[in-house]
Design a protein around this motif. Structure first.
Motif, PDB file in Angstrom:
ATOM      1  N   TYR A  97      32.439  -3.093  -3.425  1.00  0.00           N
ATOM      2  CA  TYR A  97      32.659  -3.992  -4.569  1.00  0.00           C
ATOM      3  C   TYR A  97      31.838  -5.274  -4.421  1.00  0.00           C
ATOM      4  O   TYR A  97      31.293  -5.787  -5.405  1.00  0.00           O
ATOM      5  CB  TYR A  97      34.137  -4.339  -4.702  1.00  0.00           C
ATOM      6  CG  TYR A  97      35.003  -3.170  -5.108  1.00  0.00           C
ATOM      7  CD1 TYR A  97      34.730  -2.435  -6.263  1.00  0.00           C
ATOM      8  CD2 TYR A  97      36.094  -2.787  -4.335  1.00  0.00           C
ATOM      9  CE1 TYR A  97      35.519  -1.367  -6.640  1.00  0.00           C
ATOM     10  CE2 TYR A  97      36.883  -1.712  -4.704  1.00  0.00           C
ATOM     11  CZ  TYR A  97      36.596  -1.011  -5.855  1.00  0.00           C
ATOM     12  OH  TYR A  97      37.369   0.049  -6.216  1.00  0.00           O
TER      13      TYR A  97
ATOM     14  N   TRP B 277      28.970  -5.624  -2.757  1.00  0.00           N
ATOM     15  CA  TRP B 277      27.565  -5.301  -3.043  1.00  0.00           C
ATOM     16  C   TRP B 277      27.333  -5.109  -4.535  1.00  0.00           C
ATOM     17  O   TRP B 277      26.327  -5.575  -5.084  1.00  0.00           O
ATOM     18  CB  TRP B 277      27.133  -4.048  -2.279  1.00  0.00           C
ATOM     19  CG  TRP B 277      26.761  -4.333  -0.857  1.00  0.00           C
ATOM     20  CD1 TRP B 277      27.452  -3.976   0.265  1.00  0.00           C
ATOM     21  CD2 TRP B 277      25.614  -5.060  -0.407  1.00  0.00           C
ATOM     22  NE1 TRP B 277      26.804  -4.431   1.376  1.00  0.00           N
ATOM     23  CE2 TRP B 277      25.667  -5.100   0.989  1.00  0.00           C
ATOM     24  CE3 TRP B 277      24.554  -5.677  -1.049  1.00  0.00           C
ATOM     25  CZ2 TRP B 277      24.700  -5.728   1.757  1.00  0.00           C
ATOM     26  CZ3 TRP B 277      23.587  -6.304  -0.278  1.00  0.00           C
ATOM     27  CH2 TRP B 277      23.666  -6.328   1.103  1.00  0.00           C
ATOM     28  N   ALA B 278      28.246  -4.396  -5.193  1.00  0.00           N
ATOM     29  CA  ALA B 278      28.105  -4.180  -6.633  1.00  0.00           C
ATOM     30  C   ALA B 278      28.128  -5.507  -7.382  1.00  0.00           C
ATOM     31  O   ALA B 278      27.338  -5.719  -8.318  1.00  0.00           O
ATOM     32  CB  ALA B 278      29.215  -3.262  -7.137  1.00  0.00           C
ATOM     33  N   PHE B 279      28.999  -6.415  -6.968  1.00  0.00           N
ATOM     34  CA  PHE B 279      29.083  -7.741  -7.590  1.00  0.00           C
ATOM     35  C   PHE B 279      27.775  -8.499  -7.400  1.00  0.00           C
ATOM     36  O   PHE B 279      27.233  -9.068  -8.357  1.00  0.00           O
ATOM     37  CB  PHE B 279      30.259  -8.523  -7.000  1.00  0.00           C
ATOM     38  CG  PHE B 279      30.350  -9.936  -7.487  1.00  0.00           C
ATOM     39  CD1 PHE B 279      30.792 -10.203  -8.779  1.00  0.00           C
ATOM     40  CD2 PHE B 279      29.990 -10.990  -6.664  1.00  0.00           C
ATOM     41  CE1 PHE B 279      30.882 -11.511  -9.231  1.00  0.00           C
ATOM     42  CE2 PHE B 279      30.072 -12.295  -7.114  1.00  0.00           C
ATOM     43  CZ  PHE B 279      30.520 -12.558  -8.398  1.00  0.00           C
TER      44      PHE B 279
ATOM     45  N   ILE C 140      24.744  -7.308  -6.742  1.00  0.00           N
ATOM     46  CA  ILE C 140      23.675  -6.661  -7.502  1.00  0.00           C
ATOM     47  C   ILE C 140      23.816  -6.977  -8.984  1.00  0.00           C
ATOM     48  O   ILE C 140      22.827  -7.279  -9.670  1.00  0.00           O
ATOM     49  CB  ILE C 140      23.667  -5.134  -7.245  1.00  0.00           C
ATOM     50  CG1 ILE C 140      23.229  -4.857  -5.806  1.00  0.00           C
ATOM     51  CG2 ILE C 140      22.772  -4.403  -8.233  1.00  0.00           C
ATOM     52  CD1 ILE C 140      23.424  -3.420  -5.357  1.00  0.00           C
ATOM     53  N   GLY C 141      25.040  -6.926  -9.491  1.00  0.00           N
ATOM     54  CA  GLY C 141      25.288  -7.258 -10.893  1.00  0.00           C
ATOM     55  C   GLY C 141      24.880  -8.677 -11.226  1.00  0.00           C
ATOM     56  O   GLY C 141      24.234  -8.923 -12.258  1.00  0.00           O
ATOM     57  N   ILE C 142      25.231  -9.622 -10.359  1.00  0.00           N
ATOM     58  CA  ILE C 142      24.843 -11.027 -10.568  1.00  0.00           C
ATOM     59  C   ILE C 142      23.320 -11.150 -10.590  1.00  0.00           C
ATOM     60  O   ILE C 142      22.750 -11.855 -11.432  1.00  0.00           O
ATOM     61  CB  ILE C 142      25.448 -11.930  -9.467  1.00  0.00           C
ATOM     62  CG1 ILE C 142      26.970 -11.997  -9.606  1.00  0.00           C
ATOM     63  CG2 ILE C 142      24.842 -13.320  -9.469  1.00  0.00           C
ATOM     64  CD1 ILE C 142      27.445 -12.714 -10.846  1.00  0.00           C
TER      65      ILE C 142
ATOM     66  N   ILE D 253      21.075  -8.861 -11.392  1.00  0.00           N
ATOM     67  CA  ILE D 253      20.526  -8.261 -12.621  1.00  0.00           C
ATOM     68  C   ILE D 253      20.783  -9.159 -13.822  1.00  0.00           C
ATOM     69  O   ILE D 253      19.886  -9.390 -14.651  1.00  0.00           O
ATOM     70  CB  ILE D 253      21.106  -6.849 -12.827  1.00  0.00           C
ATOM     71  CG1 ILE D 253      20.557  -5.894 -11.763  1.00  0.00           C
ATOM     72  CG2 ILE D 253      20.783  -6.320 -14.227  1.00  0.00           C
ATOM     73  CD1 ILE D 253      21.208  -4.534 -11.745  1.00  0.00           C
ATOM     74  N   ILE D 254      21.988  -9.689 -13.926  1.00  0.00           N
ATOM     75  CA  ILE D 254      22.308 -10.594 -15.042  1.00  0.00           C
ATOM     76  C   ILE D 254      21.423 -11.830 -15.000  1.00  0.00           C
ATOM     77  O   ILE D 254      20.877 -12.265 -16.035  1.00  0.00           O
ATOM     78  CB  ILE D 254      23.807 -10.969 -15.023  1.00  0.00           C
ATOM     79  CG1 ILE D 254      24.657  -9.742 -15.375  1.00  0.00           C
ATOM     80  CG2 ILE D 254      24.102 -12.116 -15.977  1.00  0.00           C
ATOM     81  CD1 ILE D 254      26.146  -9.931 -15.138  1.00  0.00           C
ATOM     82  N   TYR D 255      21.234 -12.398 -13.819  1.00  0.00           N
ATOM     83  CA  TYR D 255      20.387 -13.583 -13.689  1.00  0.00           C
ATOM     84  C   TYR D 255      18.948 -13.256 -14.091  1.00  0.00           C
ATOM     85  O   TYR D 255      18.301 -14.051 -14.777  1.00  0.00           O
ATOM     86  CB  TYR D 255      20.437 -14.121 -12.256  1.00  0.00           C
ATOM     87  CG  TYR D 255      19.555 -15.321 -12.053  1.00  0.00           C
ATOM     88  CD1 TYR D 255      19.943 -16.574 -12.518  1.00  0.00           C
ATOM     89  CD2 TYR D 255      18.314 -15.207 -11.437  1.00  0.00           C
ATOM     90  CE1 TYR D 255      19.131 -17.678 -12.357  1.00  0.00           C
ATOM     91  CE2 TYR D 255      17.496 -16.300 -11.282  1.00  0.00           C
ATOM     92  CZ  TYR D 255      17.901 -17.533 -11.738  1.00  0.00           C
ATOM     93  OH  TYR D 255      17.088 -18.630 -11.585  1.00  0.00           O
TER      94      TYR D 255
END
Length: 191
Positions: free
Chosen positions: A4, A6-8, A10-12, A14-16
């Protein structure tokens, strides 16, 4: 839980990159890092397979049993609560042998089996026993005579002298083992 995190992260990222207009950097990073990771795995695989095979040959030939018998007096002192005929001591010695060869990946199955056997004789199933803690300390700070994974990484990244790490690795892991076992002993005595 780590997945979770790592996923968080990576998500941050990509969003940035979407918000800052740098999505092409994400694409380039994914492709180049995947290629680098595959190359590293292919560089490390032969060395890990070789040493895992040597460890298996040592196991089949009885060399690990001889090593376990050699370590038995030391292990009986480190693990006084474990019966002398318990399988855990054999798994612990196999784990130590694999760690001495720098094979953390080959040491893991023996370590898991040792913990399983130690759990069977644990009176409080919801709490780690003293032998389990001692084994964890010994496994984490174990002496490494041949740091094969580090050597493989140094060779993979074209080090000019990959073997110069051997003596410092032996010294560092010997110091950490002595410190860990000594601290474990004093904490055990205080209880």
């Amino acid at each position: 839980m780590v997945g979770y995190i790592w996923a968080f992260l990576i998500g941050i990222g990509i969003i940035y990159s979407l918000l800052s207009g740098n999505i092409s950097i994400i694409n380039e990073s994914i492709l180049s890092n995947a290629n680098d990771a595959l190359k590293l795995i292919l560089d490390l695989l032969p060395i890990i397979v070789l040493w895992t095979g040597i460890l298996k040959i040592a196991e089949v030939s009885g060399l690990l049993d001889k090593f376990a018998n050699f370590l038995n007096p030391i292990l009986c002192r480190l693990f006084p609560d474990v019966p002398k005929d318990n399988k855990a001591l054999g798994y612990i010695s196999s784990n130590i042998a694999a760690n001495m060869l720098g094979l953390g990946s080959a040491a893991t199955p023996a370590g898991l089996k040792a913990m399983n056997e130690l759990q069977k004789i644990n009176p409080q199933k919801d709490t780690a026993s003293t032998p389990m803690i001692t084994f964890l300390v010994l496994n984490t700070a174990g002496v490494t005579l041949i740091p094969t994974t580090i050597l493989a990484l140094r060779v993979a990244y074209n080090s000019a002298s990959p073997g110069e790490i051997i003596l410092p690795a032996i010294m560092a892991t010997a110091c950490s083992s002595i410190a860990g076992v000594t601290l474990d002993y004093f904490i055990r005595k205080r209880k």
